[in-house]
Design a protein around this motif. Structure first.
Motif, PDB file in Angstrom:
ATOM      1  N   THR A 105       2.949   2.298   4.358  1.00 52.46           N
ATOM      2  CA  THR A 105       1.898   1.292   4.579  1.00 52.46           C
ATOM      3  C   THR A 105       2.517   0.073   5.254  1.00 52.46           C
ATOM      4  N   LEU A 106       1.850  -0.440   6.273  1.00 55.65           N
ATOM      5  CA  LEU A 106       2.310  -1.630   6.982  1.00 55.65           C
ATOM      6  C   LEU A 106       1.491  -2.837   6.516  1.00 55.65           C
ATOM      7  N   GLN A 107       2.190  -3.941   6.231  1.00 58.21           N
ATOM      8  CA  GLN A 107       1.515  -5.147   5.766  1.00 58.21           C
ATOM      9  C   GLN A 107       1.891  -6.333   6.644  1.00 58.21           C
ATOM     10  N   ASP A 108       0.947  -7.276   6.771  1.00 52.77           N
ATOM     11  CA  ASP A 108       1.176  -8.532   7.523  1.00 52.77           C
ATOM     12  C   ASP A 108       1.728  -8.248   8.931  1.00 52.77           C
ATOM     13  N   VAL A 109       0.988  -7.450   9.689  1.00 53.62           N
ATOM     14  CA  VAL A 109       1.437  -7.066  11.030  1.00 53.62           C
ATOM     15  C   VAL A 109       1.096  -8.180  12.018  1.00 53.62           C
ATOM     16  N   THR A 110       2.099  -8.702  12.697  1.00 53.95           N
ATOM     17  CA  THR A 110       1.893  -9.756  13.687  1.00 53.95           C
ATOM     18  C   THR A 110       2.620  -9.406  14.979  1.00 53.95           C
ATOM     19  N   ALA A 111       2.221 -10.034  16.060  1.00 51.91           N
ATOM     20  CA  ALA A 111       2.801  -9.729  17.379  1.00 51.91           C
ATOM     21  C   ALA A 111       3.511 -10.956  17.931  1.00 51.91           C
ATOM     22  N   GLU A 112       4.731 -10.736  18.415  1.00 55.12           N
ATOM     23  CA  GLU A 112       5.498 -11.785  19.088  1.00 55.12           C
ATOM     24  C   GLU A 112       5.559 -11.450  20.577  1.00 55.12           C
ATOM     25  N   HIS A 163       6.110  -7.423  14.249  1.00 60.39           N
ATOM     26  CA  HIS A 163       6.845  -7.677  13.009  1.00 60.39           C
ATOM     27  C   HIS A 163       5.924  -7.351  11.833  1.00 60.39           C
ATOM     28  N   PHE A 164       6.468  -6.662  10.816  1.00 60.20           N
ATOM     29  CA  PHE A 164       5.637  -6.275   9.676  1.00 60.20           C
ATOM     30  C   PHE A 164       6.520  -5.930   8.486  1.00 60.20           C
ATOM     31  N   LYS A 165       5.869  -5.795   7.338  1.00 65.56           N
ATOM     32  CA  LYS A 165       6.526  -5.331   6.121  1.00 65.56           C
ATOM     33  C   LYS A 165       6.140  -3.881   5.890  1.00 65.56           C
ATOM     34  N   VAL A 166       7.144  -3.043   5.582  1.00 65.27           N
ATOM     35  CA  VAL A 166       6.909  -1.618   5.335  1.00 65.27           C
ATOM     36  C   VAL A 166       6.968  -1.378   3.835  1.00 65.27           C
ATOM     37  N   LYS A 167       5.907  -0.775   3.313  1.00 69.29           N
ATOM     38  CA  LYS A 167       5.858  -0.429   1.887  1.00 69.29           C
ATOM     39  C   LYS A 167       5.943   1.076   1.767  1.00 69.29           C
ATOM     40  N   ASP A 168       7.071   1.581   1.228  1.00 69.92           N
ATOM     41  CA  ASP A 168       7.313   3.017   1.079  1.00 69.92           C
ATOM     42  C   ASP A 168       7.543   3.312  -0.401  1.00 69.92           C
ATOM     43  N   ASN A 169       6.536   3.914  -1.042  1.00 70.39           N
ATOM     44  CA  ASN A 169       6.555   4.144  -2.494  1.00 70.39           C
ATOM     45  C   ASN A 169       6.789   2.808  -3.215  1.00 70.39           C
TER      46      ASN A 169
END
Length: 878
Positions: free
Chosen positions: A685-692, A741-747
């Motif tokens: 799951t990807l969280q807080d996806v932003t573009a630079e 840029h994003f946070k990856v949530k894996d389990n």
């Protein structure tokens, strides 16, 4: 009686007596006729015997192959029984039996049972018998899958390096087939395959090159380096040929440094002694548009040598190459002498003569058209229909290039129609005639008379209907000579009901539109009122009716008047008892009294021009309206003003990438909004996806970003980025580099990550939209305000074709009046472009292209409704 006559009589008597005594031979029955699957399965039990009978087993396997090819289906149990039996046959060392075993495995392969024979095939691969090894290598790819490739990989790699050329080639071919199953596994063989490139055996080198291409094609840069290295080595002819094919495939996508070296290599290959290399190199050079005619002159000289070759094959290939080359009008001046080609018109090989005819028509000068067509007509009857149609294609191109020579071309088409040919050929000839009628007004009468004369002797109903349809249309335009009336009248007495009905329709149009011929034609149509066919009678009665002569098609202004009259006087009409209240006279009187209140119907310009206009791929109108509304209601973007234009969607990643990203550009007056569509294909799951964004042009700055909060697996979310454009410039181009840029949530774990996509460009063509809203470019140019901007540029284009292609791509506007077609005899070429800036400001551009001392000189003139915009468009090229 002479001895010769006696001998002749003896031979005749013998033949006669033999024919009397000979009895008709009975047809031998098929050996496997009425063969039953059950009986063959029963016979196959002999496979399990301790003493294998080679001949008997071969016959049984042949029966199995016969049944498979007859479409017989075997269930799982039967398949297992046969495959296990086949494994027992590997105990025999009979070469003939082993051959048919391999064939049987290829034909009888089954997903559930093929694993049974893999161990047997593996043993054969390491056998000391080369015939067994060879056939096993050819067969094993047919039964392999991902699960059992590992156990055979080592043997296949060793076989590639084997000293025996047939075994090495068989292993390489097996590698090509296995690559489709497991590409990652085969990529590990790159070193072994590279060693075989320099093999002294031609087939080895060729197969190694094919496999290396499969392995390296995903890595474009590496393969280009390998290909460049191969151009410097001495390869066998078949290897050279394949290298040329790969270069031809790669040329459109390589940078200038590689392109120059590859083209130099191709130019060197046309001087080789091997014909296959010369022809393949010439074929590749014909497709390189960046070369000038001077660069291609040596190639044409080499190809021309083969026109006098003793080999018909070489002559045919040479003609095919020349035909392909001159398909581009710019290349036609390369053929300076036509004597060798003219000599081939009389060749007994019809393929050669037909191709020679096609080439001569394409390069024919205006002064020689009549002579060339006369020569061709003598040989046209002996050609196949395929080549006849190819000749007609050349004639169609000829009439476009030389419209003043319409007389000999119409005569030629008229004579070809009277020759025996297929219906497709005749339809194509009529289509060319129709084009002449539409495009060359002075040729209309002669072309119509030629078509009318043709249907006098035509027996194909469909062809007659096509011609009558053309005549009907031209009569409706009042542009048809009245001399065709006699010919059309003959159709009423000699043809089928469909043709008679069509003929009545044409004569009826004469009654409506030709007052001088009305009475005479009316008498002819009256005779058709007694026709046995109902459709013919109905049409005839309609046109000879009491009021038929006064019936005229309504004009657009009359339709507008009727519509307004009925709409604006609805209550009065419903309450009136006057029978003449619906008359056209009342409607026209009403229209005259209410001129300002009646809305005129505008005929679409596309219908007036009757030409296909290629439209740029923009978002469909309904989607455009949806986005327009969304942006208008958005709290973030509503200050940008109305949405002007939407670009087509761009792919920024490969479809097999872990994250699939696409981008769409939305253009406003002084802003651009980028919509990134990001799809997550991973099981995270990807969280807080932003573009630079890194933007190289200082006149474009990031103003706002709308992030995506959450993107689950196999879900797509949107990230919007608002860009502000310098309002003083408005027309800005820049390369955009994007990093997500994003946070990856894996389990239960979470970590920060980033993902960079391919760079893309906000191009000048994004602001400009293709459109043609006028009938005449020159007339529209004069209508626009006199705020013309002019500039001259010196550009690095090798020829006019390349210049046109690049200029059209740069501006993204519509080409007007077929001005992208180059006329070789002209020193300068003029290109007309039209469109709109952001969908609301009309733009016209005139571009003059010429060459001086091998330098491309371009003069641009631009007009629009905004003088500053015209100057910005011109400056965008610099």
């Amino acid at each position: 009686m002479s001895t010769l006559q006696q001998l002749k009589e003896i031979i005749t008597d013998r033949i006669t007596s033999y024919q009397k005594d000979e009895k008709p031979k009975q047809q031998e029955p098929e050996p496997f006729q009425n063969l039953q699957k059950s009986s063959v399965l029963l016979e196959s039990r002999c496979f399990n015997e301790s003493q294998i009978q080679d001949r008997k087993c071969r016959i049984i396997l042949t029966k199995f192959i016969y049944l498979i090819n007859q479409g017989e289906v075997f269930n799982d149990q039967e398949t297992q029984q046969v495959f296990f039996g086949i494994t027992k046959l590997f105990q025999s060392n009979s070469l003939d039996l082993r051959r048919i075993i391999y064939l049987m495995i290829k034909e009888f392969r089954d997903e559930k049972t093929k694993y049974v024979v893999i161990s047997c095939l593996t043993k054969d691969i390491v056998s000391t018998n080369d015939l067994f090894r060879l056939n096993a290598l050819r067969t094993i790819p047919q039964v392999q899958d991902q699960s059992n490739l590992v156990q055979t990989e080592r043997y296949l790699k060793n076989a590639i390096l084997d000293k025996s050329q047939p075994i090495s080639s068989a292993a390489l071919i097996a590698g090509i087939q296995i690559f489709r199953i497991s590409p990652d596994l085969v990529r590990k063989w790159a070193n072994e395959v590279s060693e075989r490139l320099n093999s002294k055996y031609p087939q080895n080198s060729f197969h190694a090159l094919l496999l290396l291409h499969e392995i390296k094609k995903i890595d474009h840069v590496t393969f280009m380096k390998i290909l460049l290295q191969l151009t410097k080595e001495t390869l066998v002819p078949i290897g050279n040929m394949q290298v040329i094919r790969f270069i031809k495939e790669a040329l459109p996508n390589v940078d200038s440094s590689y392109e120059k070296q590859f083209i130099d290599y191709l130019l060197r290959q046309i001087h080789k002694s091997q014909e296959i290399v010369i022809f393949e190199a010439a074929k590749a050079l014909c497709e390189v548009k960046s070369l000038s005619n001077k660069d291609l002159q040596p190639m044409v000289q080499v190809i021309s040598v083969f026109l006098v070759s003793n080999s018909s094959t070489n002559k045919f290939v040479a003609l095919k190459l020349l035909n392909k080359l001159i398909a581009n009008p710019v290349r036609r001046p390369l053929i300076t002498s036509t004597q060798q080609i003219e000599a081939l018109i009389q060749d007994s090989n019809k393929s050669l003569s037909s191709l020679a005819v096609s080439i001569l028509l394409k390069i024919c000068q205006e002064q020689n058209i009549e002579k060339t067509l006369t020569e061709i007509l003598d040989y046209l009857n002996d050609m196949s229909d395929e080549f006849k149609i190819d000749v007609l294609r050349s004639v169609r191109a000829l009439i476009k290039n030389s419209p003043k020579k319409w007389r000999p071309i119409i005569n030629f088409l008229q004579l070809t129609l009277k020759q025996e040919a297929s219906i497709d050929f005749k339809k194509f000839a009529i289509e060319i005639m129709e084009g002449i009628i539409n495009d060359i007004p002075e040729a209309r009468d002669q072309a119509l008379l030629a078509l009318a004369d043709y249907i006098e002797d035509c027996i194909q109903v469909q062809i007659q209907l096509n011609v009558l349809n053309i005549l009907n249309r031209e009569v409706s335009k009042k542009q048809c000579p009245s001399r065709v009336i006699r010919i059309i009248n003959n159709r009423l007495h000699l043809e089928t009901s469909e043709v008679r009905a069509a003929a009545v329709g044409v004569l009826g149009k004469f009654i409506l539109h030709y007052p001088k011929e009305r009475e005479g034609v009316k008498k002819l149509v009256q005779a058709a009122a007694q026709d046995p066919d109902e459709e013919v009678r109905n049409r005839a009665l309609y046109y000879v009716g009491a009021d038929a002569a006064s019936v005229e098609p309504l004009q657009m202004n009359e339709i507008d008047a009727l519509e307004a009259y009925l709409t604006m006087n609805q209550q009065q009409i419903l309450s009136s008892n006057d029978q003449n209240i619906f008359s056209l006279r009342n409607a026209l009187t009403f229209a005259e009294q209410n001129k300002g209140k009646i809305k005129r119907t505008e005929v679409p310009q596309q219908l007036l021009e009757q030409e296909v206009v290629q439209q740029q791929e923009y978002v469909e109108d309904n989607n455009y309206e949806v986005y327009k509304k969304l942006f208008k209601e958005s709290q973030i973007f509503k200050s940008y003003g109305p949405l002007r234009q939407v670009s087509k969607q761009l792919d920024l990643t490969d479809n097999k990438s872990e994250y699939i990203v696409k981008v769409v550009k939305y253009l406003f007056d002084c802003h651009i909004v980028l919509e990134y569509k990001l799809k997550n294909t991973l099981n995270v799951t990807l969280q807080d996806v932003t573009a630079e964004l890194n933007i190289k042009n200082p006149h474009i700055v990031v103003e706002s970003v709308v992030n995506a909060d959450l993107i689950d697996q196999e879900q797509t979310s949107n990230i919007f980025v608002g860009l502000a454009v310098n309002p003083e410039i408005r027309l800005v181009s820049s390369t955009i580099q994007t990093i997500f840029h994003f946070k990856v949530k894996d389990n239960n774990t979470q970590y920060d990550d980033e993902f960079q996509v391919e760079d893309f460009v906000i191009a000048y063509s994004d602001y400009l939209r293709q459109d043609i809203w006028f009938k005449s470019f020159k007339a529209e140019w004069e209508k626009l305000p006199q705020n013309e901007s002019v500039s001259i540029f010196q550009l690095d284009y090798k020829n006019t074709d390349v210049a046109i292609k690049e200029l059209v791509r740069h501006f993204g506007l519509s080409v007007c009046e077929s001005s992208d077609v180059v006329q070789p005899q002209n020193k300068f070429h003029t290109l007309y472009l039209s469109g709109q800036f952001l969908g609301y400001l009309n733009v016209l551009i005139t571009i003059q292209i010429g060459f001086q001392q091998n330098q491309c000189i371009v003069k641009l003139r631009c007009k629009s409704q905004d003088e500053k915009l015209s100057q910005l468009i011109i400056e965008s090229l610099g």
